[in-house]
Design a protein around this motif. Structure first.
Motif, PDB file in Angstrom:
ATOM      1  N   LYS A 184      21.842 103.628  41.788  1.00 49.67           N
ATOM      2  CA  LYS A 184      21.706 102.934  40.067  1.00 49.67           C
ATOM      3  C   LYS A 184      20.401 102.234  40.184  1.00 49.67           C
ATOM      4  O   LYS A 184      20.159 101.897  41.438  1.00 49.67           O
ATOM      5  N   PRO A 231      24.388  94.996  40.244  1.00 47.75           N
ATOM      6  CA  PRO A 231      24.694  94.655  39.584  1.00 47.75           C
ATOM      7  C   PRO A 231      25.351  92.474  39.365  1.00 47.75           C
ATOM      8  O   PRO A 231      24.831  92.475  40.917  1.00 47.75           O
ATOM      9  N   THR A 238      27.352 101.661  42.430  1.00 46.55           N
ATOM     10  CA  THR A 238      26.191 102.311  41.866  1.00 46.55           C
ATOM     11  C   THR A 238      24.816 101.819  42.978  1.00 46.55           C
ATOM     12  O   THR A 238      23.668 101.738  42.577  1.00 46.55           O
ATOM     13  N   LYS A 285      16.476  93.906  40.127  1.00 43.85           N
ATOM     14  CA  LYS A 285      16.035  95.323  39.997  1.00 43.85           C
ATOM     15  C   LYS A 285      16.215  96.174  41.569  1.00 43.85           C
ATOM     16  O   LYS A 285      15.686  94.802  42.078  1.00 43.85           O
ATOM     17  N   HIS A 330      26.681  95.318  34.710  1.00 44.49           N
ATOM     18  CA  HIS A 330      27.248  95.886  35.047  1.00 44.49           C
ATOM     19  C   HIS A 330      27.415  96.701  34.812  1.00 44.49           C
ATOM     20  O   HIS A 330      27.296  97.131  33.533  1.00 44.49           O
ATOM     21  N   TYR A 331      27.406  97.742  35.760  1.00 42.15           N
ATOM     22  CA  TYR A 331      28.194  99.045  35.231  1.00 42.15           C
ATOM     23  C   TYR A 331      29.705  99.321  35.410  1.00 42.15           C
ATOM     24  O   TYR A 331      30.233  99.590  35.839  1.00 42.15           O
ATOM     25  N   TRP A 366      31.655 100.509  27.127  1.00 45.31           N
ATOM     26  CA  TRP A 366      30.240 100.192  26.826  1.00 45.31           C
ATOM     27  C   TRP A 366      30.160  99.380  25.359  1.00 45.31           C
ATOM     28  O   TRP A 366      31.033  98.807  25.046  1.00 45.31           O
ATOM     29  N   GLU A 398      18.451  97.952  32.482  1.00 44.24           N
ATOM     30  CA  GLU A 398      17.604  99.100  33.549  1.00 44.24           C
ATOM     31  C   GLU A 398      15.851  98.908  33.163  1.00 44.24           C
ATOM     32  O   GLU A 398      15.254  99.098  34.377  1.00 44.24           O
ATOM     33  N   ASP A 399      15.825  99.016  31.884  1.00 49.34           N
ATOM     34  CA  ASP A 399      14.024  99.304  31.649  1.00 49.34           C
ATOM     35  C   ASP A 399      13.851  98.474  30.322  1.00 49.34           C
ATOM     36  O   ASP A 399      12.740  98.798  30.327  1.00 49.34           O
ATOM     37  N   PHE A 411      18.756  96.114  26.635  1.00 49.33           N
ATOM     38  CA  PHE A 411      19.661  97.710  28.547  1.00 49.33           C
ATOM     39  C   PHE A 411      18.659  96.560  29.264  1.00 49.33           C
ATOM     40  O   PHE A 411      17.527  96.756  29.666  1.00 49.33           O
ATOM     41  N   ASN A 466      26.196 100.849  30.530  1.00 44.82           N
ATOM     42  CA  ASN A 466      25.193 100.082  31.223  1.00 44.82           C
ATOM     43  C   ASN A 466      25.052  99.077  31.678  1.00 44.82           C
ATOM     44  O   ASN A 466      25.020  98.415  30.227  1.00 44.82           O
ATOM     45  N   PRO A 467      24.929  98.144  32.077  1.00 44.20           N
ATOM     46  CA  PRO A 467      23.741  96.983  31.874  1.00 44.20           C
ATOM     47  C   PRO A 467      23.339  96.294  31.193  1.00 44.20           C
ATOM     48  O   PRO A 467      22.325  97.043  30.461  1.00 44.20           O
TER      49      PRO A 467
END
Length: 489
Positions: free
Chosen positions: A117, A121, A114, A485, A413-414, A333, A437-438, A435, A420-421
């Motif tokens: 990404k 993770p 990853t 991040k 984790h991915y 997922w 990521e963002d 989520f 997605n985490p």
């Protein structure tokens, strides 16, 4: 006149016999438990749960004899965390069992798969700790003979395998997540815990035969048998006869393989994979072998049978062999397709047959449920720190309520399959996904949107905010680990 010594001998014999028969009767009052766990079986992969392509007559008969749970969840969208939750009754995040055991750790994230990404993770624990008091240990301590067959995947090294976690017999359980050695699903297996059978022997039928033999040999005492199929996990392999059967059936039904790229590279929208269908039927045949052993040994009325899957069906990667529609996505997922699975509990003449329950339940619930149904009073005392709740009253009376409002998931984790985490809370039909990521949220009302197509996070902002607070409080309480991040490193 009877000699005094002879009379004393007869009295002693009578008392010993009485004690023996009382003991035997008490043992038979303890119900046996047969736990059947399938790998990667999707929510609609059974005839009794809606499939028109796969044929599962034995499991459908089990569902007709018992209770179907149509709103049942795994504690994770991947296998090892769910398996740990079944054994311990705890959410995987509590002890950091959050990814499949053997997945890459983030020690050297530059070389991690990853690495491109946005997140690194979270670190996860790779073995089911020996300090955990497992379901198998509870039954063993209560005098049950304990047996394991199939996929374990809860420890990287031998000291963490079934025989050191409460199972007296281990057939085939090791660190592998799938049959990746030897001829894989066919003998020779190359599995150190499973002696090879005749060349070409099919793995699910072998595991079923081992389980059936164990039942026959231990029919006079209470037993806890855990049949954990490697099926229907990849590699996709079935017999030539079954593959041909489903190729013909697919043609007869005018089915074609269909994929949609909306949520992943390949999201299967039809159940039409002939090899996968053969694997499902072979697994069902194996279940039939074990149920036949219970019937032959007159044990069906004294055996609690559980049927479950460890995560949702594989529908977005690795060949995408099944479809979970109407559920969104699949294994790996946090959408419903990754965590909602078929579940059955049957106990002939003790649980009303043919019932369907829509109460939300989760894999953590099995341990307290079986402990209560089997009457293991001493074990109930040891399980004060678990997260699951007992479903014993619900299976006996489907109108009964359980004392829980929220369900939680934490998957930092991915997923190999595209997920997605994120973390999830579900309450009263509302499902919030956070989520990492963002730092984005999605909110769905499952009672009206099982497909998770209408994100209501902006429209129902107050509900989203309240659920977010509960979720973050729970994560803090459980000591959850988070992805990092890359910009913060």
């Amino acid at each position: 006149m009877i000699n005094k010594i002879v009379l004393q001998t007869l009295v002693i014999f009578f008392l010993i016999s009485l004690s023996y028969f009382q003991s035997f009767a008490q043992n038979r009052e303890k119900p046996n438990v047969l736990f059947i766990l399938v790998d990667d079986l999707g929510w609609t992969d059974l005839g009794s749960f809606g499939s028109e392509f796969y044929e599962t007559p034995n499991i459908d008969r089990l569902a007709a004899m018992g209770v179907k749970f149509t709103n049942a969840y795994t504690a994770s969208p991947v296998c090892s965390p769910t398996r740990a939750s079944i054994m311990t009754g705890k959410y995987p995040s509590k002890n950091h069992y959050t990814d499949w055991f053997g997945a890459p750790q983030p020690w050297n994230f530059q070389n991690h798969w990853t690495r491109n990404k946005p997140l690194v993770p979270a670190e996860y624990t790779t073995n089911l700790a020996l300090e955990e008091y497992t379901m198998a240990e509870a039954f063993k301590d209560a005098g049950y003979k304990t047996f394991f067959a199939g996929k374990w995947h809860l420890g990287e090294t031998e000291e963490f395998w079934p025989e050191n976690q409460g199972f007296e017999i281990n057939i085939g359980g090791n660190n592998k997540g799938g049959p990746s050695t030897g001829n894989k699903y066919f003998s020779p297996y190359g599995n150190s815990q499973l002696p090879d059978g005749p060349e070409g022997e099919y793995l699910p039928w072998r595991l079923a035969s081992e389980t059936a033999n164990f039942i026959s040999k231990n029919k006079e005492k209470p037993f806890f048998a855990y049949l954990s199929f490697y099926s229907v996990h990849t590699p996709l392999m079935t017999t030539e006869e079954l593959e041909l059967k489903y190729l013909r059936k697919r043609a007869k039904m005018n089915l074609t393989d269909q994929f949609e790229p909306e949520y992943a590279n390949m999201n299967r929208t039809t159940q039409a994979h002939a090899v996968y269908a053969g694997m499902v039927e072979a697994m069902d045949t194996a279940v039939g072998i074990v149920l036949e052993s219970l019937e032959k040994n007159h044990l069906l009325e004294n055996t609690i049978v559980v049927f479950f899957s460890d995560n949702g069906g594989l529908s977005t990667a690795e060949g995408s062999p099944t479809s979970n529609l109407p559920l969104r996505a699949g294994k790996g997922w946090l959408y419903e397709g990754g965590i909602r699975v078929p579940m059955i509990i049957s106990w002939k003449n003790h649980i009303p047959g043919g019932q369907s329950i829509n109460t939300p339940v989760i894999s953590n619930d099995f341990l307290p449920t079986l402990v209560e149904l089997a009457g293991l009073k001493e074990s109930e005392i040891k399980y004060k720190e678990i997260d699951g709740v007992s479903l014993a009253q619900v299976v006996k009376d489907p109108s009964a309520k359980i004392s829980r409002n929220e369900l939680y998931w934490h998957y930092p984790h991915y997923g190999n399959q595209g997920g997605n985490p994120g973390s999830v809370i579900q309450e009263n039909g509302w499902k919030l996904i956070y989520f990492y990521e963002d730092d984005r949220m999605e909110l769905y009302y499952l009672n009206e949107d099982l497909e998770e197509q209408n994100d209501l996070s902006k429209v129902e902002s107050e509900i989203a905010s309240n659920l977010e607070k509960k979720l973050k409080d729970w994560l803090e309480k459980t000591g959850a680990r988070y992805p990092i991040k890359r910009a913060d490193l």
